[in-house]
Design a protein around this motif. Structure first.
Motif, PDB file in Angstrom:
ATOM      1  N   ASP A   1       0.745  -1.175   0.073  1.00 40.94           N
ATOM      2  CA  ASP A   1       0.137  -0.053   0.211  1.00 40.94           C
ATOM      3  C   ASP A   1       0.811   1.296  -0.040  1.00 40.94           C
ATOM      4  OD1 ASP A   1      -2.220  -1.574  -0.058  1.00 40.94           O
ATOM      5  OD2 ASP A   1      -2.585  -1.389   2.205  1.00 40.94           O
ATOM      6  N   ASP A   2       2.102   1.220   0.727  1.00 40.87           N
ATOM      7  CA  ASP A   2       2.820   2.216   0.749  1.00 40.87           C
ATOM      8  C   ASP A   2       3.543   2.698  -0.773  1.00 40.87           C
ATOM      9  OD1 ASP A   2       2.503   2.845   3.683  1.00 40.87           O
ATOM     10  OD2 ASP A   2       4.478   1.666   3.725  1.00 40.87           O
ATOM     11  N   ALA A   3       3.892   1.620  -1.487  1.00 39.63           N
ATOM     12  CA  ALA A   3       4.405   1.723  -2.586  1.00 39.63           C
ATOM     13  C   ALA A   3       3.428   2.142  -3.673  1.00 39.63           C
ATOM     14  CB  ALA A   3       5.075   0.373  -3.157  1.00 39.63           C
ATOM     15  N   LEU A   4       2.287   1.711  -3.582  1.00 39.02           N
ATOM     16  CA  LEU A   4       1.142   1.969  -4.643  1.00 39.02           C
ATOM     17  C   LEU A   4       0.934   3.521  -4.122  1.00 39.02           C
ATOM     18  CD1 LEU A   4      -1.106  -0.987  -4.467  1.00 39.02           C
ATOM     19  CD2 LEU A   4       0.684  -0.527  -5.839  1.00 39.02           C
ATOM     20  N   ALA A   5       0.842   4.079  -3.115  1.00 37.61           N
ATOM     21  CA  ALA A   5       0.534   5.540  -2.810  1.00 37.61           C
ATOM     22  C   ALA A   5       1.688   6.337  -3.280  1.00 37.61           C
ATOM     23  CB  ALA A   5       0.582   5.637  -1.084  1.00 37.61           C
ATOM     24  N   LEU A   6       2.982   5.893  -3.108  1.00 36.33           N
ATOM     25  CA  LEU A   6       3.984   6.667  -3.969  1.00 36.33           C
ATOM     26  C   LEU A   6       3.595   6.876  -5.247  1.00 36.33           C
ATOM     27  CD1 LEU A   6       6.974   5.356  -1.867  1.00 36.33           C
ATOM     28  CD2 LEU A   6       6.130   7.419  -1.742  1.00 36.33           C
ATOM     29  N   VAL A   7       3.321   5.797  -5.921  1.00 38.74           N
ATOM     30  CA  VAL A   7       3.136   6.074  -7.589  1.00 38.74           C
ATOM     31  C   VAL A   7       1.728   6.916  -7.639  1.00 38.74           C
ATOM     32  CG1 VAL A   7       2.182   4.671  -9.472  1.00 38.74           C
ATOM     33  CG2 VAL A   7       3.944   3.500  -7.764  1.00 38.74           C
ATOM     34  N   GLU A   8       0.843   6.641  -6.978  1.00 45.33           N
ATOM     35  CA  GLU A   8      -0.442   7.705  -7.161  1.00 45.33           C
ATOM     36  C   GLU A   8      -0.116   9.030  -6.860  1.00 45.33           C
ATOM     37  OE1 GLU A   8      -3.959   8.520  -8.365  1.00 45.33           O
ATOM     38  OE2 GLU A   8      -3.445   6.529  -8.152  1.00 45.33           O
ATOM     39  N   ARG A   9       0.808   9.416  -5.870  1.00 44.94           N
ATOM     40  CA  ARG A   9       1.215  10.760  -5.879  1.00 44.94           C
ATOM     41  C   ARG A   9       2.232  11.418  -6.945  1.00 44.94           C
ATOM     42  NH1 ARG A   9       1.655   9.203  -0.263  1.00 44.94           N
ATOM     43  NH2 ARG A   9       3.988   8.977  -0.296  1.00 44.94           N
ATOM     44  N   ILE A  10       2.717  10.601  -7.868  1.00 39.59           N
ATOM     45  CA  ILE A  10       3.213  11.167  -8.819  1.00 39.59           C
ATOM     46  C   ILE A  10       2.294  12.161  -9.767  1.00 39.59           C
ATOM     47  CG2 ILE A  10       4.435  10.823 -11.072  1.00 39.59           C
ATOM     48  CD1 ILE A  10       5.082   7.939 -10.268  1.00 39.59           C
ATOM     49  N   ASN A  11       2.759  13.399  -9.915  1.00 38.06           N
ATOM     50  CA  ASN A  11       1.948  14.294 -10.356  1.00 38.06           C
ATOM     51  C   ASN A  11       2.504  15.138 -11.724  1.00 38.06           C
ATOM     52  OD1 ASN A  11       3.779  16.726  -9.784  1.00 38.06           O
ATOM     53  ND2 ASN A  11       3.252  16.422  -7.639  1.00 38.06           N
ATOM     54  N   PRO A  12       1.701  15.921 -12.467  1.00 36.84           N
ATOM     55  CA  PRO A  12       2.271  16.261 -13.966  1.00 36.84           C
ATOM     56  C   PRO A  12       3.633  16.975 -13.737  1.00 36.84           C
ATOM     57  CG  PRO A  12      -0.032  16.632 -13.722  1.00 36.84           C
ATOM     58  CD  PRO A  12       0.050  16.127 -12.279  1.00 36.84           C
ATOM     59  N   GLU A  13       3.678  17.740 -12.522  1.00 36.19           N
ATOM     60  CA  GLU A  13       4.880  18.678 -12.223  1.00 36.19           C
ATOM     61  C   GLU A  13       6.332  17.751 -12.210  1.00 36.19           C
ATOM     62  OE1 GLU A  13       2.108  19.142 -10.741  1.00 36.19           O
ATOM     63  OE2 GLU A  13       1.666  20.949 -11.838  1.00 36.19           O
ATOM     64  N   ASP A  14       6.049  16.602 -11.293  1.00 37.74           N
ATOM     65  CA  ASP A  14       7.011  15.725 -11.230  1.00 37.74           C
ATOM     66  C   ASP A  14       7.472  14.885 -12.515  1.00 37.74           C
ATOM     67  OD1 ASP A  14       7.023  15.903  -8.662  1.00 37.74           O
ATOM     68  OD2 ASP A  14       5.266  14.242  -8.450  1.00 37.74           O
ATOM     69  N   VAL A  15       6.572  14.607 -13.495  1.00 43.33           N
ATOM     70  CA  VAL A  15       6.763  14.022 -14.692  1.00 43.33           C
ATOM     71  C   VAL A  15       7.395  15.015 -15.915  1.00 43.33           C
ATOM     72  CG1 VAL A  15       5.658  13.039 -16.917  1.00 43.33           C
ATOM     73  CG2 VAL A  15       4.879  12.377 -14.376  1.00 43.33           C
ATOM     74  N   ARG A  16       6.810  16.314 -15.801  1.00 42.22           N
ATOM     75  CA  ARG A  16       7.438  17.207 -16.546  1.00 42.22           C
ATOM     76  C   ARG A  16       8.953  17.626 -16.169  1.00 42.22           C
ATOM     77  NH1 ARG A  16       3.535  20.462 -16.247  1.00 42.22           N
ATOM     78  NH2 ARG A  16       4.383  21.646 -14.524  1.00 42.22           N
ATOM     79  N   ASP A  17       9.277  17.687 -15.103  1.00 40.56           N
ATOM     80  CA  ASP A  17      10.652  17.753 -14.482  1.00 40.56           C
ATOM     81  C   ASP A  17      11.554  16.814 -14.813  1.00 40.56           C
ATOM     82  OD1 ASP A  17       9.520  20.082 -13.481  1.00 40.56           O
ATOM     83  OD2 ASP A  17      10.009  19.431 -11.389  1.00 40.56           O
ATOM     84  N   VAL A  18      11.317  15.329 -14.883  1.00 45.46           N
ATOM     85  CA  VAL A  18      12.121  14.543 -15.171  1.00 45.46           C
ATOM     86  C   VAL A  18      12.263  14.367 -16.635  1.00 45.46           C
ATOM     87  CG1 VAL A  18      11.738  12.996 -13.018  1.00 45.46           C
ATOM     88  CG2 VAL A  18      10.509  12.501 -15.055  1.00 45.46           C
ATOM     89  N   CYS A  19      10.995  14.551 -17.241  1.00 46.28           N
ATOM     90  CA  CYS A  19      11.169  14.297 -18.899  1.00 46.28           C
ATOM     91  C   CYS A  19      12.363  15.502 -19.252  1.00 46.28           C
ATOM     92  CB  CYS A  19       9.719  14.607 -19.572  1.00 46.28           C
ATOM     93  SG  CYS A  19       8.848  13.579 -19.306  1.00 46.28           S
ATOM     94  N   ALA A  20      12.245  16.822 -18.991  1.00 47.54           N
ATOM     95  CA  ALA A  20      13.042  17.925 -19.395  1.00 47.54           C
ATOM     96  C   ALA A  20      14.468  17.524 -18.812  1.00 47.54           C
ATOM     97  CB  ALA A  20      12.548  18.988 -18.859  1.00 47.54           C
ATOM     98  N   ALA A  21      14.574  16.999 -17.781  1.00 50.91           N
ATOM     99  CA  ALA A  21      15.935  16.747 -17.147  1.00 50.91           C
ATOM    100  C   ALA A  21      16.832  15.667 -17.870  1.00 50.91           C
ATOM    101  CB  ALA A  21      15.849  16.750 -15.602  1.00 50.91           C
TER     102      ALA A  21
END
Length: 428
Positions: free
Chosen positions: A390-410
């Motif tokens: 449940d902890d691991a799934l919660a970490l995935v669920e908390r991934i937000n568009p800003e997180d994704v945008r940052d890693v894609c650009a970086a």
């Protein structure tokens, strides 16, 4: 000597996981899983290829081979027979950070697994007479990599990406370094690393923690002397400028290409967003690269992403193989998808679908007792808290568009990738 419980380190989540430190410094972790009949048991020696100087490249892997050649009480054949004749399996492998020895057995045979692996780890003979033969076996293994272009291209890419740093070393070593290793080097490594202060024991499955500790005591794990437990020295890699290199091989019928760049270490929370982006880019038949390069353009049979997270750095990349006349088009298609990710990131609907896919993969992976053993060992090997499903799934669920945008650009822009091609034609 009776084992003693110790206070878990700060951030250690004991839900579902038990931890004991024996008086000689051996760390023991276990997770009991109801409803299964087997146990995955492993010993993780905290010595791997990143701890090796270039002239002794491959010594950790060669030692992993040599411990199976016999102990004072078991021949090489007996070491494998004792586990396999019970329907179990015995295996070992070497990584950048550690060397693992593990067994999968029925719960009733746990004592056999702990005793055999104690023999392997602490009491190998390391005879000169065995070294010549086993050195040849490892050189044959190196030859298999050299004859397998979709393996060799990754070794060549590592060298280009990491330069002279040990991350660029071949875990197997080279013909020259392995050929120069003697039993003196093997014994020195064994003395320095194969002792309780640098060994982590982990088990998962039908295993009750107190019974596991008792089994270890019966097998003599508690009687091994305490030695210096200071971590083996490493140095963080120096970032290299992106580069391209082609290794010509006109006998191959395909050009094999690896794109890759450094990312973040294991402890960095951005690795969850990186894992999600990598999965959607090239992690399966529904991924962007598979659909574009294989299904729409027919340029490749194999195209996929890969990633790894280490103690002080990480790596992500793309592999594709195509005929010489279409390899440049395939590579250009990969570059286009990388550029699209870097500039546009992921649309919201794709991000939400990716979360569902990643959560499903995590859930399915944890139905394996072996994977659960690795998760338990990771608490000590990588210094991270134990996380329930449940902890691991919660970490995935908390991934937000800003997180994704940052890693894609970086990390995903094509101009940031180091590229290695192997085959008849370069891809530029």
């Amino acid at each position: 000597m009776a084992p003693s419980l110790v206070t878990p380190p700060v951030g250690f989540d004991v839900a579902g996981l038990r931890r004991t430190t024996l008086d000689n410094g051996l760390t023991v972790l276990s997770e009991e899983i109801p409803g299964v009949r087997s146990v995955a048991f492993g010993a993780f020696v905290q010595a791997g290829s990143i701890h090796e100087p270039r002239e002794r490249m491959g010594v950790s892997h060669l030692l992993e081979h040599m411990v199976f050649k016999g102990t004072p009480t078991r021949t090489a054949r007996q070491l494998s027979l004792e586990v396999e004749t019970l329907g179990g399996s015995l295996d070992a492998y070497t990584t950048r950070e550690y060397t693992s020895y593990q067994a999968r057995v029925l719960d009733e045979h746990l004592d056999v697994a702990t005793d055999v692996i104690a023999d392997l780890v602490f009491r190998p003979l390391l005879r000169d007479a065995d070294l010549a033969l086993e050195r040849n076996v490892v050189i044959e293994e190196i030859g298999m990599v050299e004859d397998t272009p979709d393996d060799l291209v990754f070794e060549l890419h590592n060298e280009l990406l990491w330069g002279s740093h040990p991350y660029g070393h071949a875990i197997l070593g080279t013909r020259e370094t392995v050929g120069a290793l003697g039993t003196a080097e093997l014994r020195a490594l064994h003395e320095r690393a194969y002792h309780p202060g640098r060994v982590v024991v982990a088990a998962a499955g039908r295993v009750e923690h107190d019974r596991l500790v008792e089994s270890l005591v019966r097998s003599g794990w508690d009687r091994e002397p305490r030695r210096d437990a200071t971590p083996l020295a490493t140095c963080p890699p120096t970032p290299q400028a992106p580069a391209y290199r082609h290794e010509p091989d006109r006998e191959l019928t395909q050009t094999h290409v690896v794109f890759g760049s450094t990312t973040v270490p294991h402890a960095d929370p951005r690795r969850y967003a990186l894992s999600l982006v990598s999965m959607l880019l090239g992690g399966g038949m529904s991924s962007r690269l598979f659909q574009k390069v294989r299904e729409e353009q027919g340029l490749a049979y194999a195209v996929h992403t890969f990633q790894s997270f280490h103690v002080d750095t990480g790596l992500h990349g793309v592999y594709v193989a195509s005929a010489p006349e279409t390899a440049r088009r395939a590579a250009d298609s990969v570059r286009e998808e990388l550029a699209r990710l870097a500039s546009e990131s992921l649309p919201d609907e794709e991000l939400e679908a990716g979360k569902r896919q990643l959560k499903g993969q995590i859930t399915l992976s944890l139905e394996s007792v072996t994977n659960r053993m690795y998760r338990a060992a990771g608490v000590e090997l990588f210094g991270e808290p134990f996380r329930t499903l449940d902890d691991a799934l919660a970490l995935v669920e908390r991934i937000n568009p800003e997180d994704v945008r940052d890693v894609c650009a970086a990390f995903f822009a094509p101009e940031q990738q180091t590229v290695l091609s192997l085959g008849p034609k370069a891809v530029g």
